[in-house]
Design a protein around this motif. Structure first.
Motif, short mmCIF file in Angstrom:
data_model
loop_
_atom_site.label_atom_id
_atom_site.label_comp_id
_atom_site.label_asym_id
_atom_site.label_seq_id
_atom_site.Cartn_x
_atom_site.Cartn_y
_atom_site.Cartn_z
N ALA A 210 6.52 -3.73 -8.58
CA ALA A 210 5.41 -4.65 -8.31
C ALA A 210 4.72 -4.29 -6.99
CB ALA A 210 5.95 -6.08 -8.27
N GLN A 211 5.52 -3.93 -5.99
CA GLN A 211 4.92 -3.54 -4.72
C GLN A 211 4.09 -2.26 -4.88
OE1 GLN A 211 8.01 -3.19 -1.84
NE2 GLN A 211 8.47 -5.41 -1.78
N ALA A 213 2.54 -1.22 -7.60
CA ALA A 213 1.34 -1.54 -8.36
C ALA A 213 0.30 -2.24 -7.51
CB ALA A 213 1.71 -2.39 -9.58
N SER A 214 0.75 -3.13 -6.62
CA SER A 214 -0.19 -3.85 -5.76
C SER A 214 -0.78 -2.93 -4.68
CB SER A 214 0.50 -5.04 -5.10
OG SER A 214 1.59 -4.59 -4.31
N ALA A 215 -0.05 -1.92 -4.29
CA ALA A 215 -0.54 -1.03 -3.24
C ALA A 215 -1.44 0.06 -3.81
CB ALA A 215 0.63 -0.37 -2.50
N PRO A 217 -4.42 0.04 -5.92
CA PRO A 217 -5.88 -0.16 -5.78
C PRO A 217 -6.34 -0.07 -4.35
CG PRO A 217 -4.90 -1.81 -7.21
CD PRO A 217 -3.78 -1.10 -6.57
N ALA A 218 -5.57 -0.55 -3.42
CA ALA A 218 -6.00 -0.51 -2.02
C ALA A 218 -6.06 0.92 -1.51
CB ALA A 218 -5.05 -1.34 -1.17
#
Length: 249
Positions: A210-211, A213-215, A217-218
């Motif tokens: 999850a971490q 995947a969230s990192a 796009p940024a």
């Protein structure tokens, strides 16, 4: 002068020197007081410790309770032996065991090991139809423990189901072992610990994914200023509709 005369006038009883406590010659300490004799309710001397069938019992214990404390003597057989002692030796049932003589104790031990000779029925014995010696016997104290150990070893040597259970320290008489009698590496507890560790590892892996995947796009590169935005992919064209057949005249 009168005061000095009063001081010198000491009573004769006080003037006598008091007798000192007897001193032992060995260590210079006062000699111990002589032991007092303990007397039971019947007026006889009460012994402190009595040995009955290989067991040390306090002398202030009643006869019935003293007999029951010996291994192999239950309530029923103990009461029968107490009644036999009353009939044979004229000993009351509430007699303290410390009041009995050595001859009486030997007679009571013989009653405990050979109760059938004094009228006890055979069904009250604890060793009926003995395999090794044959016949009916009543075992007590160390004889009972030794015979029981020999029986277990015989079962193990013959490798019967009882012997198999005895060898592995499991219950022998058909008891349930799902929740009780769990010894050694129990499977249920081991499985729970494995599942708990697997669940913790899966949770950590899910959190790391999850971490990541969230990192993503940024951290992606943004298009430069003035540059054309990437075109979206063209949608697929629809297939042409099939021509309808003309109706027949």
């Amino acid at each position: 002068m009168a005061k000095d005369q009063k001081k010198n006038d000491v009573p004769a009883e006080q003037a006598k020197p008091q007798a000192a406590a007897p001193i032992s010659k060995s260590k210079g300490r006062p000699a111990p007081a002589p032991a007092q004799r303990t007397v039971g309710p019947s007026g006889k001397e009460l012994r402190g410790i009595v040995r009955l069938a290989g067991r040390d019992i306090k002398g202030d214990v009643p006869l019935m309770r003293a007999i029951v404390r010996v291994k192999g003597m239950g309530q029923a057989v103990g009461m029968a032996v107490t009644k036999m002692a009353f009939n044979e030796l004229n000993v009351p049932t509430n007699t303290l065991i410390g009041e009995l003589s050595e001859q009486d104790m030997q007679k009571i031990e013989h009653m405990m090991t050979h109760p059938v000779e004094y009228g006890v029925p055979v069904f009250m014995l604890n060793r009926r139809k003995d395999v090794s010696l044959g016949g009916d016997r009543h075992l007590i104290s160390t004889d009972l423990m030794f015979t029981t150990a020999q029986d277990i070893e015989r079962e193990k040597t013959a490798y019967t189901w009882k012997g198999y259970r005895f060898s592995y320290g499991q219950k022998v008489r058909g008891q349930r072992t799902r929740t009780t009698g769990r010894t050694g590496m129990t499977v249920g507890v081991l499985r729970k610990s494995i599942l708990a560790k697997a669940g913790g590892a899966a949770t950590q892996a899910t959190g790391a994914a999850a971490q990541a995947a969230s990192a993503a796009p940024a951290g992606a590169a943004k298009p430069a200023a003035g540059a054309a935005a990437p075109k979206a992919a063209a949608a697929p064209k629809a297939a042409p509709a099939a021509a309808k057949p003309e109706p027949k005249k």
